[in-house]
Motif scaffolding. Structure first.
Motif, short mmCIF file in Angstrom:
data_model
loop_
_atom_site.label_atom_id
_atom_site.label_comp_id
_atom_site.label_asym_id
_atom_site.label_seq_id
_atom_site.Cartn_x
_atom_site.Cartn_y
_atom_site.Cartn_z
N PHE A 1 -3.95 -1.12 -3.73
CA PHE A 1 -4.81 -1.54 -2.46
C PHE A 1 -5.87 -0.50 -2.82
O PHE A 1 -5.84 0.58 -3.26
N THR A 2 -6.99 -0.83 -1.88
CA THR A 2 -8.06 0.14 -1.82
C THR A 2 -8.58 0.29 -0.41
O THR A 2 -8.14 -0.17 0.65
N ILE A 3 -9.14 1.51 -0.21
CA ILE A 3 -9.64 2.02 1.17
C ILE A 3 -11.03 2.02 1.05
O ILE A 3 -11.73 2.97 0.49
N PRO A 4 -11.99 1.08 1.44
CA PRO A 4 -13.38 0.81 0.98
C PRO A 4 -13.83 2.03 2.08
O PRO A 4 -13.36 2.33 3.30
N ARG A 5 -15.19 2.70 1.70
CA ARG A 5 -15.63 3.95 2.37
C ARG A 5 -16.43 3.18 3.82
O ARG A 5 -16.98 2.14 3.35
N GLY A 6 -16.19 3.95 4.96
CA GLY A 6 -16.80 3.60 6.25
C GLY A 6 -16.13 2.43 6.87
O GLY A 6 -16.83 2.02 7.80
N LYS A 7 -15.02 2.01 6.26
CA LYS A 7 -14.16 0.97 7.12
C LYS A 7 -12.70 1.47 7.37
O LYS A 7 -12.29 2.69 7.02
N ILE A 8 -12.33 0.75 8.23
CA ILE A 8 -10.91 0.85 8.94
C ILE A 8 -9.84 -0.09 8.03
O ILE A 8 -10.17 -1.21 8.11
N THR A 9 -8.78 0.46 7.57
CA THR A 9 -8.08 -0.20 6.57
C THR A 9 -6.79 0.08 7.29
O THR A 9 -6.32 1.33 7.48
N ALA B 1 -8.89 -2.71 12.85
CA ALA B 1 -9.09 -2.81 11.25
C ALA B 1 -9.89 -3.98 10.89
O ALA B 1 -10.15 -4.95 11.45
N HIS B 2 -10.74 -3.56 9.75
CA HIS B 2 -11.53 -4.56 8.85
C HIS B 2 -10.85 -4.82 7.80
O HIS B 2 -10.96 -6.34 7.50
N ALA B 3 -9.84 -4.33 7.18
CA ALA B 3 -9.24 -4.71 6.02
C ALA B 3 -7.77 -4.46 6.12
O ALA B 3 -7.42 -3.45 6.79
N MET B 4 -6.73 -4.92 5.38
CA MET B 4 -5.37 -4.75 5.45
C MET B 4 -4.53 -5.03 4.25
O MET B 4 -4.93 -5.65 3.41
N ALA B 5 -3.56 -4.17 4.22
CA ALA B 5 -2.64 -4.13 3.07
C ALA B 5 -1.18 -4.37 3.54
O ALA B 5 -0.74 -3.61 4.30
N VAL B 6 -0.40 -5.47 3.33
CA VAL B 6 0.93 -5.69 3.98
C VAL B 6 1.95 -5.18 2.75
O VAL B 6 1.72 -5.59 1.75
N MET B 7 3.01 -4.35 3.37
CA MET B 7 3.89 -3.72 2.50
C MET B 7 5.20 -4.45 2.84
O MET B 7 5.67 -4.78 4.02
N GLN B 8 6.31 -4.73 1.94
CA GLN B 8 7.50 -5.16 1.95
C GLN B 8 8.53 -4.64 0.98
O GLN B 8 7.73 -4.88 -0.18
N ARG B 9 9.18 -3.71 1.42
CA ARG B 9 10.47 -3.04 0.31
C ARG B 9 9.74 -2.62 -0.87
O ARG B 9 10.10 -2.84 -1.80
N GLY B 10 8.82 -1.68 -0.31
CA GLY B 10 8.06 -0.83 -1.36
C GLY B 10 7.05 -1.61 -2.21
O GLY B 10 6.54 -0.61 -3.23
N GLN B 11 6.62 -2.57 -1.63
CA GLN B 11 5.41 -3.36 -2.50
C GLN B 11 4.42 -3.76 -1.86
O GLN B 11 4.78 -4.11 -0.55
#
Length: 249
Positions: free
Chosen positions: A22-30, A212-222
């Motif tokens: 996943f990425t964390i864009p500069r100046g945003k809330i992820t 948040a502006h962007a998101m990454a969803v995690m499940q069971r270590g992925q």
């Protein structure tokens, strides 16, 4: 700002994190979201160089072109001190109960960036007032303050340090609904007014939707899904994300 790729972690030869990206864009809330045990905090520990000694880690955590997983401990300590500020799940655990708040706030803020006590007092007074806190709290001990006040103290330190990246790891889990909303407003203000990049770790989709502006969803270590909050909420792809979103209603 930060790009995580192929991140895998094993502890005692047991896989904990599997090729996370996943990425964390500069100046945003992820937001990194997932249920308890999904691997969110372990992922953040890898990013900060704070994995337990028995952990084996591979992959890339690129911060301004440098792989943090390859940096020596002394370099990571400097990065954590200068560039990254972390607010952990229960603010009370971040403070020593036997030391007055003034000394601890200085250590987390002015002392961290090399300011004198006089400079610190002047600057912190303004910040505390802006957060609805009296300077009198510097003479109090952590156990004399509420959970919400302690979280605001951590936010005050983040405002003072002005880090390149603020990591908030389940910061509202110990707060009631009113204080949760207050905390999220403070975090979004930090982002909007100062351009601070923020990684918000949570299991609460309402907080993600609000902040948040962007998101990454995690499940069971992925990481099973990434995207803008608007896109993922409107059209989730992964079955787990669909179940999470359905559980809001």
């Amino acid at each position: 700002m930060i790009s995580v790729s192929d991140l895998s972690i094993q502890i005692n030869d047991q896989p904990i994190i599997d090729r996370v990206e996943f990425t964390i864009p500069r100046g945003k809330i992820t937001s990194l979201i997932g249920e308890s045990g999904s691997g969110k905090s372990m992922t953040v520990s890898a990013m900060l160089g704070l994995l337990p000694a028995n952990a084996k880690v591979s992959g890339n955590v690129l911060y301004d072109g440098r792989n943090l997983l390859s940096e020596p401990a002394q370099v990571m300590e400097r990065i954590r001190k200068k560039d990254i500020f972390t607010i952990f799940q229960d603010a009370a655990n971040s403070f020593n109960p036997s030391v007055k708040m003034g000394n601890q706030l200085y250590a987390f803020s002015g002392g961290r960036v090399g300011d004198s006590k006089d400079v610190y007092v002047t600057k912190m007074h303004v910040i505390l007032e802006s957060l609805g806190l009296s300077l009198d709290i510097v003479e109090q001990y952590p156990f004399e303050l509420s959970g919400g006040m302690l979280q605001r103290c951590m936010i005050a330190c983040a405002f003072y340090v002005e880090p390149a990246l603020l990591i908030a790891d389940e910061p509202t889990s110990a707060l009631d609904m009113v204080l949760q909303k207050e905390f999220i407003e403070l975090v979004t203000n930090l982002n909007e007014e100062r351009g601070t990049t923020i990684l918000l770790i949570t299991h609460d989709l309402d907080i993600v939707a609000e902040a948040a502006h962007a998101m990454a969803v995690m499940q069971r270590g992925q990481v099973v899904e990434t995207g803008t909050v608007e896109a993922v909420f409107a059209q989730p792809v992964h079955a787990y994300t669909k179940r999470l979103l359905a559980s809001r209603f």
